[in-house]
Design an enzyme around this catalytic site. Sequence first.
Site, PDB file in Angstrom:
ATOM      1  N   GLY A 294     -14.504   7.464  -7.090  1.00  0.00           N
ATOM      2  CA  GLY A 294     -13.856   8.289  -7.117  1.00  0.00           C
ATOM      3  C   GLY A 294     -12.534   8.027  -6.230  1.00  0.00           C
ATOM      4  O   GLY A 294     -11.519   8.695  -6.520  1.00  0.00           O
TER       5      GLY A 294
ATOM      6  N   HIS B 233      -6.179   3.521   1.047  1.00  0.00           N
ATOM      7  CA  HIS B 233      -6.219   3.142   2.195  1.00  0.00           C
ATOM      8  C   HIS B 233      -6.911   4.403   2.343  1.00  0.00           C
ATOM      9  O   HIS B 233      -6.602   5.418   2.342  1.00  0.00           O
ATOM     10  CB  HIS B 233      -3.907   3.989   2.059  1.00  0.00           C
ATOM     11  CG  HIS B 233      -3.827   3.656   3.360  1.00  0.00           C
ATOM     12  ND1 HIS B 233      -3.131   2.770   4.430  1.00  0.00           N
ATOM     13  CD2 HIS B 233      -3.913   4.897   4.297  1.00  0.00           C
ATOM     14  CE1 HIS B 233      -2.656   3.652   5.330  1.00  0.00           C
ATOM     15  NE2 HIS B 233      -3.661   5.070   5.259  1.00  0.00           N
TER      16      HIS B 233
ATOM     17  N   ASN C   7     -13.680  10.187  -0.857  1.00  0.00           N
ATOM     18  CA  ASN C   7     -14.092   8.911  -1.420  1.00  0.00           C
ATOM     19  C   ASN C   7     -14.585   7.777  -0.845  1.00  0.00           C
ATOM     20  O   ASN C   7     -13.291   6.949  -0.821  1.00  0.00           O
ATOM     21  CB  ASN C   7     -13.390   9.355  -2.626  1.00  0.00           C
ATOM     22  CG  ASN C   7     -13.664  10.606  -3.411  1.00  0.00           C
ATOM     23  OD1 ASN C   7     -14.225  11.549  -3.261  1.00  0.00           O
ATOM     24  ND2 ASN C   7     -12.204  11.155  -3.486  1.00  0.00           N
TER      25      ASN C   7
ATOM     26  N   CYS D 144       1.098   3.449   3.531  1.00  0.00           N
ATOM     27  CA  CYS D 144       1.196   2.376   4.282  1.00  0.00           C
ATOM     28  C   CYS D 144       3.051   2.973   4.274  1.00  0.00           C
ATOM     29  O   CYS D 144       3.281   3.237   5.262  1.00  0.00           O
ATOM     30  CB  CYS D 144       1.086   1.086   4.178  1.00  0.00           C
ATOM     31  SG  CYS D 144      -0.600   0.648   5.225  1.00  0.00           S
TER      32      CYS D 144
ATOM     33  N   HIS E   6      -7.789   8.064   3.182  1.00  0.00           N
ATOM     34  CA  HIS E   6      -7.963   9.372   3.366  1.00  0.00           C
ATOM     35  C   HIS E   6      -8.895  10.804   3.176  1.00  0.00           C
ATOM     36  O   HIS E   6      -9.734  10.658   2.294  1.00  0.00           O
ATOM     37  CB  HIS E   6      -6.080   9.973   2.375  1.00  0.00           C
ATOM     38  CG  HIS E   6      -6.831  10.004   1.011  1.00  0.00           C
ATOM     39  ND1 HIS E   6      -6.667   8.299   0.488  1.00  0.00           N
ATOM     40  CD2 HIS E   6      -7.409  10.038   0.060  1.00  0.00           C
ATOM     41  CE1 HIS E   6      -7.289   8.274  -0.152  1.00  0.00           C
ATOM     42  NE2 HIS E   6      -7.958   9.600  -1.045  1.00  0.00           N
TER      43      HIS E   6
ATOM     44  N   CYS F 127       0.372  -1.102  -0.204  1.00  0.00           N
ATOM     45  CA  CYS F 127       0.031   0.309  -0.347  1.00  0.00           C
ATOM     46  C   CYS F 127       0.596   1.303   0.046  1.00  0.00           C
ATOM     47  O   CYS F 127       1.577   1.238   1.006  1.00  0.00           O
ATOM     48  CB  CYS F 127      -0.856  -0.176   1.119  1.00  0.00           C
ATOM     49  SG  CYS F 127      -1.768   0.791   0.950  1.00  0.00           S
TER      50      CYS F 127
ATOM     51  N   ASP G 292      -1.097  16.619  -1.476  1.00  0.00           N
ATOM     52  CA  ASP G 292      -1.363  15.541  -2.247  1.00  0.00           C
ATOM     53  C   ASP G 292      -0.546  16.289  -4.562  1.00  0.00           C
ATOM     54  O   ASP G 292      -0.290  17.033  -4.437  1.00  0.00           O
ATOM     55  CB  ASP G 292      -2.278  16.396  -2.909  1.00  0.00           C
ATOM     56  CG  ASP G 292      -3.241  15.185  -4.020  1.00  0.00           C
ATOM     57  OD1 ASP G 292      -4.642  14.667  -3.258  1.00  0.00           O
ATOM     58  OD2 ASP G 292      -3.128  15.278  -5.156  1.00  0.00           O
TER      59      ASP G 292
HETATM   60  P1  AMP Z   1      -8.446   9.240  -3.913  1.00  0.00           P
HETATM   61  O1  AMP Z   1      -8.668   9.444  -5.531  1.00  0.00           O
HETATM   62  O2  AMP Z   1      -9.249  10.051  -3.188  1.00  0.00           O
HETATM   63  O3  AMP Z   1      -8.167   7.980  -3.488  1.00  0.00           O
HETATM   64  O4  AMP Z   1      -7.420  10.318  -3.445  1.00  0.00           O
HETATM   65  C1  AMP Z   1      -5.857   9.792  -3.648  1.00  0.00           C
HETATM   66  C2  AMP Z   1      -4.740  10.452  -4.601  1.00  0.00           C
HETATM   67  O5  AMP Z   1      -3.856  10.647  -3.383  1.00  0.00           O
HETATM   68  C3  AMP Z   1      -4.664  11.941  -4.916  1.00  0.00           C
HETATM   69  O6  AMP Z   1      -5.866  12.850  -5.466  1.00  0.00           O
HETATM   70  C4  AMP Z   1      -3.697  11.850  -5.667  1.00  0.00           C
HETATM   71  O7  AMP Z   1      -2.852  12.620  -6.479  1.00  0.00           O
HETATM   72  C5  AMP Z   1      -3.148  11.357  -3.882  1.00  0.00           C
HETATM   73  N1  AMP Z   1      -1.392  10.381  -4.135  1.00  0.00           N
HETATM   74  C6  AMP Z   1      -1.569   9.663  -4.751  1.00  0.00           C
HETATM   75  N2  AMP Z   1      -0.613   8.797  -4.841  1.00  0.00           N
HETATM   76  C7  AMP Z   1       0.740   9.747  -4.078  1.00  0.00           C
HETATM   77  C8  AMP Z   1       1.709   9.986  -3.577  1.00  0.00           C
HETATM   78  N3  AMP Z   1       3.138   9.042  -3.616  1.00  0.00           N
HETATM   79  N4  AMP Z   1       2.260  11.196  -2.533  1.00  0.00           N
HETATM   80  C9  AMP Z   1       1.391  12.506  -2.705  1.00  0.00           C
HETATM   81  N5  AMP Z   1      -0.491  11.924  -3.490  1.00  0.00           N
HETATM   82  C10 AMP Z   1      -0.211  10.780  -3.513  1.00  0.00           C
END
Ligand code: AMP
Length: 108
Positions: free
Chosen positions: A88, A93, A82, A6, A95, A3, A29
């Site tokens: 979406g 994990h 989400n 994680c 957040h 993950c 983000d």
């Molecule tokens: P969701 O679509 O609600 O699952 O949001 C996932 C978010 O994680 C998206 O806005 C991505 O831009 C962000 N994301 C994915 N990988 C990373 C990462 N390694 N570092 C920072 N943000 C990330």
Amino acid sequence: MSCIFCRIAAGEIPSQKVLENEQVVAIRDRAPQAPVHVLVMPKKHMASLAELEDPAIAAALLKGVKDVAAKEGLKEFRTIANTGAGAGQTVFHLHLHVLGGRDLGSLG
Ligand code: AMP
């Protein structure tokens, strides 16, 4: 550990941490949708809000959102979780998105 969040929470993958305590980590983000776009997540793995059982973690997440907003100087901000691919979610994990720093208008 597969993950990505994680691994970020464990410090195995670099991130821009905004805050961290025993239960929660907040990172910027990597594809910000607003001048401030921070993700607040529990250190303990759970796929989504649908798996959140522990009230202490729920409280720590909300306190993390509030503390991120204060730290970033946001008086107005949006908080989104989400839950599920159809809503979406792309990282499985839990957040909470914290978005602010521009006019976010009303939810469409
Ligand atoms: P969701 O679509 O609600 O699952 O949001 C996932 C978010 O994680 C998206 O806005 C991505 O831009 C962000 N994301 C994915 N990988 C990373 C990462 N390694 N570092 C920072 N943000 C990330």
